[in-house]
Scaffold this motif. Structure first.
Motif, PDB file in Angstrom:
ATOM      1  N   PHE A   1       0.836  -1.192   0.000  1.00  6.00           N
ATOM      2  CA  PHE A   1       0.000   0.000   0.000  1.00  6.00           C
ATOM      3  C   PHE A   1       0.875   1.247   0.000  1.00  6.00           C
ATOM      4  CE2 PHE A   1      -1.935  -3.442   2.352  1.00  6.00           C
ATOM      5  CZ  PHE A   1      -3.206  -3.523   1.820  1.00  6.00           C
ATOM      6  N   SER A   2       0.298   2.354  -0.473  1.00  4.04           N
ATOM      7  CA  SER A   2       0.932   3.658  -0.385  1.00  4.04           C
ATOM      8  C   SER A   2      -0.121   4.641   0.095  1.00  4.04           C
ATOM      9  CB  SER A   2       1.454   4.101  -1.756  1.00  4.04           C
ATOM     10  OG  SER A   2       1.793   5.468  -1.729  1.00  4.04           O
ATOM     11  N   ASP A   3       0.257   5.507   1.016  1.00  2.00           N
ATOM     12  CA  ASP A   3      -0.665   6.539   1.489  1.00  2.00           C
ATOM     13  C   ASP A   3      -1.085   7.474   0.355  1.00  2.00           C
ATOM     14  OD1 ASP A   3      -0.606   5.551   4.071  1.00  2.00           O
ATOM     15  OD2 ASP A   3       0.966   6.931   4.728  1.00  2.00           O
ATOM     16  N   ALA A   4      -0.290   7.529  -0.711  1.00  2.00           N
ATOM     17  CA  ALA A   4      -0.570   8.435  -1.821  1.00  2.00           C
ATOM     18  C   ALA A   4      -1.571   7.859  -2.828  1.00  2.00           C
ATOM     19  CB  ALA A   4       0.734   8.778  -2.544  1.00  2.00           C
ATOM     20  N   VAL A   5      -1.921   6.582  -2.678  1.00  2.36           N
ATOM     21  CA  VAL A   5      -2.788   5.921  -3.654  1.00  2.36           C
ATOM     22  C   VAL A   5      -3.990   5.321  -2.933  1.00  2.36           C
ATOM     23  CG1 VAL A   5      -2.922   4.169  -5.455  1.00  2.36           C
ATOM     24  CG2 VAL A   5      -0.761   5.379  -5.068  1.00  2.36           C
ATOM     25  N   ARG A   6      -5.165   5.750  -3.326  1.00  2.64           N
ATOM     26  CA  ARG A   6      -6.395   5.235  -2.701  1.00  2.64           C
ATOM     27  C   ARG A   6      -6.549   3.746  -3.006  1.00  2.64           C
ATOM     28  NH1 ARG A   6     -11.742   7.387  -1.336  1.00  2.64           N
ATOM     29  NH2 ARG A   6     -13.257   5.709  -1.580  1.00  2.64           N
ATOM     30  N   GLU A   7      -6.885   3.001  -1.992  1.00  2.04           N
ATOM     31  CA  GLU A   7      -7.124   1.575  -2.159  1.00  2.04           C
ATOM     32  C   GLU A   7      -8.550   1.335  -2.661  1.00  2.04           C
ATOM     33  OE1 GLU A   7      -5.336  -1.517  -1.824  1.00  2.04           O
ATOM     34  OE2 GLU A   7      -3.862   0.049  -2.209  1.00  2.04           O
ATOM     35  N   PRO A   8      -8.747   0.314  -3.473  1.00  6.45           N
ATOM     36  CA  PRO A   8     -10.094  -0.005  -3.941  1.00  6.45           C
ATOM     37  C   PRO A   8     -10.933  -0.606  -2.806  1.00  6.45           C
ATOM     38  CG  PRO A   8      -8.546  -1.669  -4.676  1.00  6.45           C
ATOM     39  CD  PRO A   8      -7.732  -0.589  -4.017  1.00  6.45           C
ATOM     40  N   ALA A   9     -12.218  -0.697  -3.053  1.00  2.00           N
ATOM     41  CA  ALA A   9     -13.118  -1.319  -2.083  1.00  2.00           C
ATOM     42  C   ALA A   9     -12.708  -2.775  -1.860  1.00  2.00           C
ATOM     43  CB  ALA A   9     -14.550  -1.247  -2.600  1.00  2.00           C
ATOM     44  N   ASP A  10     -13.032  -3.287  -0.687  1.00  2.00           N
ATOM     45  CA  ASP A  10     -12.722  -4.687  -0.369  1.00  2.00           C
ATOM     46  C   ASP A  10     -13.295  -5.624  -1.432  1.00  2.00           C
ATOM     47  OD1 ASP A  10     -11.349  -4.022   1.920  1.00  2.00           O
ATOM     48  OD2 ASP A  10     -13.030  -4.437   3.268  1.00  2.00           O
ATOM     49  N   LYS A  11     -12.561  -6.678  -1.687  1.00  2.00           N
ATOM     50  CA  LYS A  11     -12.982  -7.762  -2.587  1.00  2.00           C
ATOM     51  C   LYS A  11     -13.183  -7.304  -4.026  1.00  2.00           C
ATOM     52  CE  LYS A  11     -15.039 -10.259   1.221  1.00  2.00           C
ATOM     53  NZ  LYS A  11     -16.221 -10.896   1.786  1.00  2.00           N
ATOM     54  N   THR A  12     -12.407  -6.296  -4.459  1.00  2.00           N
ATOM     55  CA  THR A  12     -12.470  -5.877  -5.859  1.00  2.00           C
ATOM     56  C   THR A  12     -11.158  -6.209  -6.575  1.00  2.00           C
ATOM     57  OG1 THR A  12     -11.885  -3.609  -5.229  1.00  2.00           O
ATOM     58  CG2 THR A  12     -14.228  -4.088  -5.534  1.00  2.00           C
ATOM     59  N   TRP A  13     -10.048  -5.584  -6.172  1.00  2.00           N
ATOM     60  CA  TRP A  13      -8.723  -5.874  -6.717  1.00  2.00           C
ATOM     61  C   TRP A  13      -7.672  -5.326  -5.774  1.00  2.00           C
ATOM     62  CZ3 TRP A  13     -11.579  -1.804  -8.788  1.00  2.00           C
ATOM     63  CH2 TRP A  13     -10.981  -0.554  -8.766  1.00  2.00           C
TER      64      TRP A  13
ATOM     65  N   GLY B   1      -3.950  -1.274 -13.183  1.00  2.00           N
ATOM     66  CA  GLY B   1      -4.137  -0.058 -13.973  1.00  2.00           C
ATOM     67  C   GLY B   1      -4.423   1.139 -13.083  1.00  2.00           C
ATOM     68  N   MET B   2      -3.597   2.163 -13.216  1.00  2.00           N
ATOM     69  CA  MET B   2      -3.735   3.390 -12.436  1.00  2.00           C
ATOM     70  C   MET B   2      -4.266   4.498 -13.338  1.00  2.00           C
ATOM     71  SD  MET B   2      -2.565   3.038  -9.251  1.00  2.00           S
ATOM     72  CE  MET B   2      -3.283   1.405  -9.136  1.00  2.00           C
ATOM     73  N   THR B   3      -5.143   5.326 -12.764  1.00  2.00           N
ATOM     74  CA  THR B   3      -5.642   6.507 -13.458  1.00  2.00           C
ATOM     75  C   THR B   3      -5.305   7.737 -12.621  1.00  2.00           C
ATOM     76  OG1 THR B   3      -7.824   6.451 -12.418  1.00  2.00           O
ATOM     77  CG2 THR B   3      -7.545   5.177 -14.475  1.00  2.00           C
ATOM     78  N   ALA B   4      -5.671   8.889 -13.121  1.00  2.00           N
ATOM     79  CA  ALA B   4      -5.334  10.147 -12.438  1.00  2.00           C
ATOM     80  C   ALA B   4      -6.419  10.587 -11.456  1.00  2.00           C
ATOM     81  CB  ALA B   4      -5.076  11.241 -13.471  1.00  2.00           C
ATOM     82  N   ARG B   5      -7.175   9.649 -10.942  1.00  2.00           N
ATOM     83  CA  ARG B   5      -8.127  10.002  -9.889  1.00  2.00           C
ATOM     84  C   ARG B   5      -7.349  10.391  -8.643  1.00  2.00           C
ATOM     85  NH1 ARG B   5     -12.875   5.425 -10.147  1.00  2.00           N
ATOM     86  NH2 ARG B   5     -13.546   5.896 -12.260  1.00  2.00           N
ATOM     87  N   GLY B   6      -7.863  11.398  -7.955  1.00  2.00           N
ATOM     88  CA  GLY B   6      -7.212  11.869  -6.741  1.00  2.00           C
ATOM     89  C   GLY B   6      -7.388  10.907  -5.584  1.00  2.00           C
ATOM     90  N   LYS B   7      -6.862  11.285  -4.451  1.00  2.00           N
ATOM     91  CA  LYS B   7      -6.891  10.451  -3.245  1.00  2.00           C
ATOM     92  C   LYS B   7      -8.324  10.117  -2.820  1.00  2.00           C
ATOM     93  CE  LYS B   7      -4.994   8.517   0.421  1.00  2.00           C
ATOM     94  NZ  LYS B   7      -4.779   7.127   0.412  1.00  2.00           N
ATOM     95  N   ASP B   8      -9.281  10.996  -3.171  1.00  2.00           N
ATOM     96  CA  ASP B   8     -10.676  10.729  -2.805  1.00  2.00           C
ATOM     97  C   ASP B   8     -11.314   9.668  -3.703  1.00  2.00           C
ATOM     98  OD1 ASP B   8     -11.146  12.050  -5.215  1.00  2.00           O
ATOM     99  OD2 ASP B   8     -12.214  13.721  -4.309  1.00  2.00           O
ATOM    100  N   GLY B   9     -10.622   9.275  -4.767  1.00  2.00           N
ATOM    101  CA  GLY B   9     -11.127   8.251  -5.663  1.00  2.00           C
ATOM    102  C   GLY B   9     -12.096   8.764  -6.715  1.00  2.00           C
TER     103      GLY B   9
END
Length: 133
Positions: A7-19, A33-41
């Motif tokens: 994990f990284s504090d700079a990257v929002r984690e997906p919802a549980d049981k997704t990826w 796959g990373m996109t340019a969505r901000g920390k709020d997702g």
């Protein structure tokens, strides 16, 4: 073999049981796959492919480093763009994050990504320590 999630504090984690955004199996580091969505997702950071690519490469860097690697350990990337004409902007951003031998790479135009305003999505594979002399 051991599979571990990083994990990284700079990257929002997906919802549980997704990826998982980042998995490491032995020295192999896999970045979803990373996109340019901000920390709020939700909020998108950047209006151009160059700006979005810089955000994405920074996320990849943060995750690779969290897993014990460095950007020059990235050996393969797949880049998805909604407009092939944006390729020069993506390459320009890529040059800001890599030195030496650049990763093997595929650039694919897709009809759409998760939201219409997302122009770029990038996934990466790294091998921790492979860039060391």
């Amino acid at each position: 073999m051991k599979k571990e999630r990083f994990f990284s504090d700079a990257v929002r984690e997906p919802a549980d049981k997704t990826w998982s955004n980042c998995l490491r199996v032995d020295d192999l580091i896999l970045i979803s796959g990373m996109t340019a969505r901000g920390k709020d997702g939700e909020t998108l950071v950047g209006d151009t492919a160059h700006e979005q690519s810089r955000v994405v490469f920074q996320k990849i860097k943060d995750l690779v480093e969290a897993a014990g690697g460095v950007m020059d350990d990235v050996v393969k990337m797949t880049i998805f763009v909604t407009h092939m004409s944006d390729n020069a902007q993506v390459w320009k951003a890529r040059e800001e994050f890599f030195t030496g031998n650049f990763p093997a790479c595929s650039l694919v135009q897709v009809a759409a990504l998760a939201k219409p305003e997302i122009l770029v999505e990038i996934e990466a594979i790294a091998i921790a320590g492979c860039s060391k002399d």
